[in-house]
Design a protein around this motif. Structure first.
Motif, mmCIF file in Angstrom:
data_model
loop_
_atom_site.group_PDB
_atom_site.id
_atom_site.type_symbol
_atom_site.label_atom_id
_atom_site.label_comp_id
_atom_site.label_asym_id
_atom_site.label_seq_id
_atom_site.Cartn_x
_atom_site.Cartn_y
_atom_site.Cartn_z
ATOM 1 N N VAL A 43 0.691 -1.260 -0.003
ATOM 2 C CA VAL A 43 -0.113 0.193 -0.118
ATOM 3 C C VAL A 43 0.942 1.239 -0.200
ATOM 4 O O VAL A 43 0.377 2.342 -0.319
ATOM 5 C CB VAL A 43 -1.135 0.029 1.195
ATOM 6 N N ALA A 51 -6.824 -2.998 -3.776
ATOM 7 C CA ALA A 51 -8.008 -2.791 -3.103
ATOM 8 C C ALA A 51 -8.048 -3.923 -2.078
ATOM 9 O O ALA A 51 -8.670 -3.838 -0.864
ATOM 10 C CB ALA A 51 -9.276 -3.252 -4.073
ATOM 11 N N LEU A 59 -5.759 -2.701 0.949
ATOM 12 C CA LEU A 59 -6.409 -1.785 1.526
ATOM 13 C C LEU A 59 -7.360 -2.193 2.535
ATOM 14 O O LEU A 59 -7.720 -1.938 3.558
ATOM 15 C CB LEU A 59 -6.926 -0.649 0.771
ATOM 16 N N ARG A 60 -8.284 -2.985 2.100
ATOM 17 C CA ARG A 60 -9.543 -3.705 2.738
ATOM 18 C C ARG A 60 -9.021 -4.250 3.977
ATOM 19 O O ARG A 60 -9.495 -4.486 5.167
ATOM 20 C CB ARG A 60 -10.289 -4.737 2.100
ATOM 21 N N LEU A 89 -6.427 -0.984 6.100
ATOM 22 C CA LEU A 89 -6.777 0.203 6.698
ATOM 23 C C LEU A 89 -7.678 0.208 7.964
ATOM 24 O O LEU A 89 -7.321 1.086 8.852
ATOM 25 C CB LEU A 89 -7.993 0.914 5.657
ATOM 26 N N ALA A 105 -5.005 6.912 7.319
ATOM 27 C CA ALA A 105 -5.730 5.924 6.559
ATOM 28 C C ALA A 105 -6.728 6.339 5.330
ATOM 29 O O ALA A 105 -6.596 6.046 4.168
ATOM 30 C CB ALA A 105 -6.825 5.375 7.742
ATOM 31 N N PRO A 106 -7.339 7.624 5.670
ATOM 32 C CA PRO A 106 -7.896 8.195 4.401
ATOM 33 C C PRO A 106 -6.998 8.721 3.417
ATOM 34 O O PRO A 106 -7.359 8.516 2.271
ATOM 35 C CB PRO A 106 -8.624 9.359 5.058
ATOM 36 N N ARG A 152 -6.456 5.434 1.444
ATOM 37 C CA ARG A 152 -7.387 5.127 0.644
ATOM 38 C C ARG A 152 -7.337 5.821 -0.647
ATOM 39 O O ARG A 152 -7.846 5.590 -1.678
ATOM 40 C CB ARG A 152 -8.660 5.198 1.486
ATOM 41 N N ASN A 153 -7.448 7.283 -0.448
ATOM 42 C CA ASN A 153 -7.656 8.329 -1.494
ATOM 43 C C ASN A 153 -6.435 8.478 -2.452
ATOM 44 O O ASN A 153 -6.625 8.975 -3.508
ATOM 45 C CB ASN A 153 -7.993 9.650 -0.944
ATOM 46 N N HIS A 184 -4.894 5.674 -3.499
ATOM 47 C CA HIS A 184 -5.143 4.648 -4.384
ATOM 48 C C HIS A 184 -6.585 4.836 -5.039
ATOM 49 O O HIS A 184 -6.636 4.575 -6.199
ATOM 50 C CB HIS A 184 -4.911 3.310 -3.723
#
Ligand code: ADP
Ligand code: MG
Length: 699
Positions: free
Chosen positions: A37, A170, A173-174, A177, A198-199, A202-203, A205
């Protein structure tokens, strides 16, 4: 304890397995899910836009089209699929997964296809596009801005395509995160308006929108640069608290004798820099200062006066140069400046004779020699100082870390010598802040008066005859000329052939009598090199044909022409260094770049840029932009001593500045990061990623 997803080996991520895992490790350095990640997209594509086939531009960026399958052909080893939308038709070609793809792409079915368009046999086509069933995209509201990741041929061959990377990411991250912990203290996030980790992950990627992507990237870049600066500056803040340097409070008589006898006024910049140095040396802290000054800005004088400060306080100084030629030239210059003083000086290089060493070394150990100039020979074990208080290193990048460390071990009473590193390679501010984060930087940004601008011209082989004629005119006026050939790898035969052939051409064009041509290169024996060099310096030779051995420091004020052959093979900074060899006397000077027939766009741009400016810092910035900081001259031998995942030293100067300023504020409050609110920072730094291995050893 259950292993966290972050630390779980990448092979256990769904979709990976042992084979792909070893590939990911080798190609991208990914060994855990947490590592994955932290591989960031280098750009993003907007999959929400569908381009009508008629508007697809071949060889442009990736596009997404939506089309109905018209026909499927299976020539040998290939699959050719024609698709159409309301606006037109195009071909899709597949070389792998033929059976599976043919079963899926039945005529009449509609898909979206994503790939790089080109033209083949006059028809628009796409090789191996990504295929998506149409309704899936729309229905679940899948993210439509997708990351594009660094990839290699091997990864693609193993089926790790862009689309697969998106899927792996994906999945990762699942898992990661929910357990991601913030790495920056709360107050740092608040005061800098940063998105949480964390955000941000996510953002970066799978951004929800462009603004979220921008904020995510800012957060991650800021974090990297902030931690890097903290790590670098921490040393400096700690150092400046302790009494760990030789205190040199006096100026001393010799300094004044030399200063008052100078044939010129120091420039304002020289005066300012000497004051900065003097303040350091008086402080009781060890000086670690980088002195940057363009070619010809007068660094030697600063070195001499600095050395005299050490002498005035009862210490010895050494001045190290990267080459024999330079060491001897420094010695000659310095001896002149020292004449009015009683300070004894000497020179020591690899070719210093044994008999001479026998006299020199005891004199040095007895403290009779105040200032010694030399090459690497100075750091041999047999060289012993009585009281070394200052080391001046000219053109630092040619000295390895170990060598510097060795010099450092020559200290006598437990206190390290003050260190002044001088460089004529202008280093862009952003890079200097990183490479030399724990050094203080002084800049001589003013040239001694009377330097004439150098006219720089770009010519081709066709203008050779006019060039020869021009040089003859200059020689007729009593001037001298350099002609430099590229030598990229000192051992390459071919380069020497170039040089030899060039030399013969020059000798033919400038026959003796009346012309005298000297040649100097790295493979000559030292005495031959020195002999030829001296012939040019003393004005006995009109032309010096050479490799870049003359790049640094050589001072021949009477030389007014610098010809650089195959100029496209040099980097900007190096060209600038070479050009700086002329324009030192009172006459108008010229730098003539001779380019080859086939010169790429970048090289052409580089050469034109050089013609347009004489400002070394502008050139260095441009060089870094064009080549990336890792390739920057002056750093290329060691490579960058730090690797960053997302921030770019070339492009993120503004964030770097903000991060550095903020790091200084944090350290001013808590220099060793001991306070509870900085626990997280301490923890991050302890991981070692931000330690600059190479340059920290200077101190
Ligand atoms: P650098 O090492 O920075 O390339 P040098 O120290 O060799 O530059 O100086 C270049 C030339 O400028 C030398 O000939 C030197 O004598 C001269 N010079 C240095 N300082 C001054 C000054 N303040 N005024 C006039 N000439 C100077
Ligand atoms: Mg110099």
């Amino acid at each position: 304890m259950i292993k966290k997803a972050l630390d779980t080996e990448i092979q256990f991520l769904p979709g990976v397995g042992p084979k792909r895992a070893s590939l990911l490790a080798r190609e991208l350095g990914v060994s855990t899910i947490g590592d994955l990640v932290r591989i960031y997209p280098f750009r993003h594509i907007d999959r929400s836009t569908v381009t009508p086939i008629a508007e697809v531009v071949p060889d442009a960026a990736m596009v997404q089209i939506k089309g109905e399958v018209v026909s499927v052909e299976t020539p040998p080893k290939r699959l050719k699929v024609t698709v159409r939308d309301a606006s037109g038709e195009m071909d899709l070609v597949f070389f792998k997964g033929l059976k599976y793809t043919a079963e899926r792409l039945v005529p009449g079915a509609v898909f979206t296809f994503f790939g790089k368009p080109s033209v083949f046999n006059g028809r628009l086509n796409m090789v191996h596009p990504e295929i998506d069933a149409v309704q899936a995209d729309a229905a679940v509201g899948k993210p439509v801005i997708l990351g594009v990741y660094p990839s290699t041929e091997k990864l693609k061959n193993a089926g790790i395509t862009g689309k697969v990377m998106n899927k792996l990411m994906a999945n990762a991250l699942r898992m990661v995160l929910p357990e991601t912990e913030e790495t920056l203290p709360d107050y740092v996030l608040k005061e800098n308006g940063l998105m949480g980790l964390a955000p941000a992950l996510r953002n970066v990627h799978f951004p929800t929108d462009a603004e979220a992507l921008r904020r995510a990237r800012y957060r991650l870049k800021f974090e990297e640069l902030f931690l890097l600066q903290l790590s670098l500056l921490k040393q400096k803040f700690i150092r400046s608290r302790g009494e760990n340097g030789i205190k040199m409070p006096r100026v001393g008589e010799d300094f004044n004798l030399c200063y008052n006898a100078l044939p010129y006024q120091l420039t304002g910049a020289q005066k300012r820099v000497i004051k900065e140095i003097r303040t350091d040396m008086m402080s009781g802290h060890q000086m670690n200062r980088l002195l940057q000054g363009d070619v010809g800005s007068g660094k030697t004088m600063v070195a001499v006066l600095t050395a005299l400060l050490a002498v005035g306080n009862g210490y010895q100084a050494c001045i190290m140069a990267p080459t024999e030629v330079l060491a001897r030239q420094h010695f000659a210059n310095i001896s002149k400046y020292l004449a009015p003083t009683g300070v004894k000086t000497a020179v020591l290089t690899g070719s210093t004779k044994a008999s001479e060493r026998k006299k020199l070394l005891p004199a040095l150990a007895a403290g009779e020699i105040g200032i010694i100039v030399g090459t690497h020979a100075l750091i041999e074990d047999t060289v012993v100082f009585k009281k070394l208080g200052l080391a001046i290193i000219d053109e630092q990048h040619r000295f390895g870390v170990d060598q510097r460390a060795k010099l450092w071990s020559k200290t006598t009473d437990g206190l390290p010598p003050h260190v002044l590193v001088m460089t004529a390679t202008p280093i862009p501010r952003t890079l200097a802040m990183t490479l030399y984060g724990d050094l203080d930087v002084s800049v001589i940004d003013e040239m001694p008066p009377g330097r004439k601008p150098i006219q720089t011209m770009l010519i081709t082989e066709r203008q050779r005859n006019s060039l020869w004629k021009f040089i003859k005119d200059q020689i007729g006026l009593g001037r001298q000329a350099f002609i430099v050939y590229p030598l990229i790898f000192e051992s390459e035969k071919l380069d020497y052939q170039n040089l030899e052939q060039g030399y013969e051409k020059v000798v033919k064009a400038f026959p003796f009598p009346p012309y005298k041509v000297a040649i100097v290169h790295g493979q000559q024996a030292n005495d031959v090199k020195t002999f030829n060099m001296d012939a040019f310096v003393a004005g006995r030779a009109n032309i010096l044909v050479s490799t870049t051995v003359i790049e640094v420091g050589v001072d021949v004020p009477n030389a007014s022409v610098m010809v650089i052959e195959s100029a496209e093979r040099f980097g900007l900074s190096q060209l600038h260094q070479l050009r700086g060899r002329v324009g030192r006397g009172a006459d108008k000077s010229y730098c003539i770049l001779v380019k080859g027939d086939k010169v790429g766009k970048d090289s052409q741009h580089r050469l034109e840029f050089l013609c347009s400016t004489e400002n070394g810092f502008d050139l260095a910035e441009e060089d870094m932009k064009m080549r990336g900081p890792g390739d920057l001259e002056g750093t290329q031998q060691s490579g960058l001593p730090i690797s960053l995942n997302i921030a770019s030293l070339a492009k993120d100067g503004i964030i770097l500045q903000a991060a550095r300023g903020y790091a200084e504020r944090v350290l001013a409050e808590d220099p060793a990061l001991e306070q509870p609110q900085n626990r997280l920072l301490r923890k991050e730094l302890a991981k070692g990623k931000y330690e600059v291995k190479d340059y920290s050893k200077i101190s």
